[in-house]
Write a protein that holds these residues in place. Structure first.
Motif, PDB file in Angstrom:
ATOM      1  N   GLU A 267       0.824  -1.206   0.000  1.00  0.00           N
ATOM      2  CA  GLU A 267       0.000   0.000   0.000  1.00  0.00           C
ATOM      3  C   GLU A 267       0.861   1.259   0.000  1.00  0.00           C
ATOM      4  O   GLU A 267       1.996   1.265   0.485  1.00  0.00           O
ATOM      5  CB  GLU A 267      -0.915   0.005   1.223  1.00  0.00           C
ATOM      6  CG  GLU A 267      -1.976  -1.084   1.200  1.00  0.00           C
ATOM      7  CD  GLU A 267      -2.954  -0.946   2.342  1.00  0.00           C
ATOM      8  OE1 GLU A 267      -2.696  -0.126   3.251  1.00  0.00           O
ATOM      9  OE2 GLU A 267      -3.980  -1.645   2.328  1.00  0.00           O
TER      10      GLU A 267
ATOM     11  N   ASP B  32       2.092   4.954   1.141  1.00  0.00           N
ATOM     12  CA  ASP B  32       2.291   5.550   2.461  1.00  0.00           C
ATOM     13  C   ASP B  32       1.221   6.602   2.737  1.00  0.00           C
ATOM     14  O   ASP B  32       0.742   7.287   1.825  1.00  0.00           O
ATOM     15  CB  ASP B  32       3.676   6.199   2.554  1.00  0.00           C
ATOM     16  CG  ASP B  32       4.798   5.174   2.482  1.00  0.00           C
ATOM     17  OD1 ASP B  32       4.557   4.030   2.902  1.00  0.00           O
ATOM     18  OD2 ASP B  32       5.891   5.518   1.993  1.00  0.00           O
ATOM     19  N   VAL B  33       0.867   6.765   4.005  1.00  0.00           N
ATOM     20  CA  VAL B  33      -0.069   7.807   4.431  1.00  0.00           C
ATOM     21  C   VAL B  33       0.728   9.047   4.819  1.00  0.00           C
ATOM     22  O   VAL B  33       1.718   8.959   5.551  1.00  0.00           O
ATOM     23  CB  VAL B  33      -0.927   7.324   5.618  1.00  0.00           C
ATOM     24  CG1 VAL B  33      -1.820   8.451   6.124  1.00  0.00           C
ATOM     25  CG2 VAL B  33      -1.771   6.120   5.202  1.00  0.00           C
TER      26      VAL B  33
ATOM     27  N   LYS C 225      -3.603   9.351   1.408  1.00  0.00           N
ATOM     28  CA  LYS C 225      -2.974   8.095   0.997  1.00  0.00           C
ATOM     29  C   LYS C 225      -2.990   8.059  -0.524  1.00  0.00           C
ATOM     30  O   LYS C 225      -4.041   7.926  -1.136  1.00  0.00           O
ATOM     31  CB  LYS C 225      -3.749   6.905   1.567  1.00  0.00           C
ATOM     32  CG  LYS C 225      -3.132   5.565   1.231  1.00  0.00           C
ATOM     33  CD  LYS C 225      -3.972   4.450   1.820  1.00  0.00           C
ATOM     34  CE  LYS C 225      -3.434   3.091   1.418  1.00  0.00           C
ATOM     35  NZ  LYS C 225      -4.301   2.001   1.875  1.00  0.00           N
TER      36      LYS C 225
END
Length: 482
Positions: free
Chosen positions: A392, A394-395, A462
């Motif tokens: 996923e 990165d936030v 995100k």
């Protein structure tokens, strides 16, 4: 193939091709991957029969046509009467070879029929791996060294042997079904790991429907073909079922369950399937993974899988498609790897697979088909397309300013957002945006949003998706500037 005269098979193959309507004939050509696209432009089916034999040879072309007729499907008598005699001759030839072949492990050391001994001890048969495990290893370049076999048995995430689990007496395991080739009057229990879209084929009477399932239990996995549009809603991915009165057939050397008009199902408590087997069921039916650069050179409608980073996502839209009365949902996203980039279009229900995905996610997109428009190559989703998130994005926690509105509806808003003096496209759930700004979502939402721009806010992002938002009031902005 001396026992099947070339002209006899060519004549029958021509008749088989002539028995297909234009749509079915085009489908046959799609499956014939060895034949160059330029050769597939031949509309004379007698000449095409010769081309097929030239590129596949007699024996392989018979096997290929058998498999294609099963897949389309054309199992009706006019086609099978032409095809079956050649298939049966090949099967008889293959069986003769097997009978004449001597396996060292099966040799006997005396006329009495005793098994071969090693150092005075009766030898044990070599442990046989699950078929699906072998497919998994092959697709993932895993070394199938026999030294790993014992660790596979001890791994709780690996398929279990029938001896280590309790299979009810009225149920046959999928591994037992594959090994034996028959249900023996028992139920087949399994979890639906994968479900295709609804497919159709034409007969002389009417259009008929079918779809595929990927089914797994504690021991192995198997593909199932379900006939009848009325059954489509009965099966849900992730649910477990008992299958009764199903047929078992072979296709391409693999066992397949056939759910026909007399078959029955019942929903049951979830069967615990190892994560390894679930992954194997997906990979087992996966088309090859290509680099984006390689995809550019492939022929139209070549089955491919691809990996890369999502760089852009276009929101779901409804478009008019030739041959359909109602508009259909589509969405597109852009994928990039180290060799290039490409657009992928997801059709109808496949568009829902982008939910939860963000720009910056590294994903594997399996089972798509190439599409050429002049010099531009893109990918289209198919019945078996799946998007698997590998890593996923990165936030980030950043200060943003909404400077423009691209598109806005009650579900999602697409905005021009300034971050670190650079403008980029971001999406945000419209209910979240309305709540933060104190706007009524149903009352001229877009107009009222425009009145408040530019909007400064603290955001959690995100990829290009805003997942949390805190509005910065104008007074706070002025204080910060002072």
């Amino acid at each position: 193939m001396s026992d099947i005269p070339s002209n006899e098979w060519k004549c029958s193959l021509t008749k088989i091709l002539l028995d297909h309507d234009d749509e079915q004939y085009d489908s046959v050509l799609e499956y014939l991957n060895k034949i160059p696209k330029s050769k597939k432009n031949i509309r004379n089916r007698g000449k095409m029969a010769q081309v097929i034999i030239e590129y596949y040879g007699e024996e392989e072309s018979i096997i290929e046509m058998r498999d294609i007729m099963e897949e389309i499907p054309r199992r009706d008598a006019p086609v099978q009467k032409l095809l079956r005699p050649f298939v049966e001759k090949l099967e008889e030839k293959d069986n003769t070879k097997k009978r004449n072949r001597t396996d060292p492990e099966d040799q006997q050391d005396s006329p009495a029929g005793k098994k071969k001994k090693i150092n005075g001890t009766q030898s044990k048969p070599e442990k046989k791996k699950l078929r699906s495990s072998a497919a998994f290893e092959k697709n993932n370049n895993i070394d199938s060294d026999s030294s790993n076999e014992e660790s596979e048995v001890d791994d709780p995430e690996s398929p279990q042997s029938e001896k280590s689990i309790q299979i009810p007496s009225w149920r046959i395991s999928i591994k037992g079904l594959i090994d034996g080739g028959d249900t023996k009057g028992k139920c087949v229990g399994g979890k639906v790991v994968q479900k295709s879209g609804l497919r159709s084929y034409k007969t002389s009477e009417k259009k008929k429907f079918f779809f595929y399932l990927g089914v797994a239990d504690e021991t192995d996995c198997i593909k199932a073909t379900v006939y009848g549009k009325e059954h489509f809603q009965k099966f849900q991915e992730g649910c477990s079922y008992n299958f009764r009165d199903v047929l078992v057939d072979k296709f391409g050397g693999e066992s397949i369950i056939k759910y026909i008009f007399s078959s029955k199902i019942s929903k049951i408590k979830e069967i615990q399937v190892s994560k390894t087997l679930e992954a194997q069921m997906l990979i087992y039916s996966q088309s090859p993974v290509y680099s984006i650069d390689k995809i550019q050179s492939l022929e139209e409608k070549t089955a491919v899988s691809v990996e890369g980073t999502v760089t852009e996502i276009i929101p779901v839209k409804k478009v008019k498609v030739t041959g359909r009365r109602a508009k259909v949902k589509i969405t597109r996203f852009h994928l990039k790897d180290e060799t290039g980039s490409i657009w992928i279009t997801l059709w109808c229900k496949d568009s829902e697979q982008l939910k939860g995905k963000s720009v910056g996610d590294f994903v594997r997109v399996i089972n798509t088909k190439t599409h050429r428009y002049y010099e531009t190559v893109s990918l289209n989703s198919t019945d078996f397309t799946r998007i698997i998130t590998i890593q996923e994005a990165d936030v980030q926690n950043v200060t943003i300013q909404v400077v423009g509105i691209i598109e806005c509806n009650q579900e999602e808003s697409e905005l021009d957002v300034e971050i670190n003096e650079q403008v980029q496209t971001c999406t945000v759930a419209s209910p979240l945006l309305a709540k933060v700004l104190g706007i009524n979502l149903k009352d001229d939402f877009e107009d009222k949003l425009l009145e408040k721009t530019p909007i400064s806010a603290e955001a959690e992002i995100k990829g290009n998706k805003i997942i949390q938002l805190k509005f910065i009031k104008e007074e706070e902005t002025n204080l910060e500037s002072e």
